[in-house]
Write a protein that holds these residues in place. Structure first.
Motif: not given
Length: 221
Positions: A58-67, A108-121, A172-177
Motif C-alpha cells: 500500500r505504499r504510495r509516493s506523496r509527490t511525483p519526485e518520490e515516485t 471507491l476513492s483511494f490514494r495514488f502516487h504523486g499525492g493524489g487520489r483516484t478510482t479504479v478506472t 496524469f496531472a501530478a506529473w505536469l508543471a
C-alpha cells in the motif's frame, strides 16, 4: 470504459508474459535504452511490483519526485532476476491483481502516487499503460516484437485523463508543471493515440499539436 480497460489488461498481460518468455535468458542483463538505470530483468521485475501494489503493497509516493525513489525501493526488495521465474510470477500475480481491481466499486476513492487520489478506472488505465510502454521498452532492448494497438493506447489516455474523485485532478496531472492541466484533456482527442502515448511517456517526440503544446509541462511519466 472500465470493462474495456479490464479486457485490455488481460490481453496486454498475456502479450507481455509471452514476450518475457520469448526473451533469451542471457538477455536479462541488457540495458533498457529508455530506462538506462534498468536491465531487462529489472524492467520485468518492475512490472511485477506494479501488480503487487494491488495485492498488498500500500505504499504510495506523496509527490511525483518520490515516485522514482519508491520504484527503486520496491525493485530492490524484489531480488528475482531470472526471466523464466519472473514470467511465472507475472502469470500468477497479474490475474490476481486484476481480480482485486475488479472487486472495487466504481466510486471507491483511494490514494495514488504523486499525492493524489483516484478510482479504479483511472488506476487500471495506468496499469495498462505500464504494460504497453514497458512491452515497447522490452522489445527495444531485446530486438523482440511488440505492437501497441491504437484502441488500447486510447484507453490509457482516456482512462488516466479522467477527473479524479473528491475534487482531485486526473492521475496524469501530478506529473505536469502548473498550467499543464488545462492542456491535458486535448491529448485524448487526437487521431494518433499510440504516438501520443509514446510521447507522453517520453519515448518519442510529440506527434500532434496538442502533445507538442503539453510537452513543456511534462515532468515525467
Amino acid at each position: 470504459m472500465r470493462a474495456e480497460i479490464e479486457d485490455a489488461l488481460e490481453r496486454a498481460h498475456s502479450r507481455f508474459v509471452a514476450s518475457v518468455r520469448a526473451t533469451p535468458a542471457g538477455a536479462g542483463g541488457r540495458t533498457v535504452p529508455a530506462c538506462p538505470e534498468w536491465s531487462v530483468a529489472d524492467l520485468v521485475a518492475h512490472v511485477l511490483t506494479v501488480y503487487r501494489r494491488a495485492l498488498g503493497d500500500r505504499r504510495r509516493s506523496r509527490t511525483p519526485e518520490e515516485t522514482a525513489a519508491l520504484n527503486a525501493t520496491v525493485l530492490a526488495e524484489t531480488p528475482e532476476r531470472d526471466l523464466a521465474v519472473l514470467a511465472s510470477l507475472l502469470e500468477a500475480d497479474g490475474p490476481a491483481s486484476f481480480a482485486v481491481l475488479r472487486g472495487f466499486p466504481d466510486d471507491l476513492s483511494f490514494r495514488f502516487h504523486g499525492g493524489g487520489r483516484t478510482t479504479v478506472t483511472p488506476v487500471s488505465a495506468v496499469i495498462l499503460g505500464e504494460l504497453l510502454i514497458h512491452g515497447h521498452d522490452l522489445a527495444e532492448a531485446t530486438g523482440g516484437s511488440w505492437t501497441i494497438p491504437p484502441d488500447e493506447a486510447s484507453l490509457v489516455l482516456r482512462g488516466a485523463s479522467a477527473p479524479g474523485p473528491d475534487g482531485y485532478p486526473p492521475i496524469f496531472a501530478a506529473w505536469l508543471a502548473p498550467g499543464g492541466e488545462k492542456l491535458l484533456a486535448a491529448v485524448t482527442e487526437g487521431d494518433d493515440p499510440v504516438g501520443t502515448m509514446l510521447a507522453l511517456y517520453r519515448r518519442t517526440a510529440p506527434t500532434t499539436p496538442s502533445v507538442t503544446a503539453l510537452a513543456p509541462y511534462l515532468r515525467s511519466l
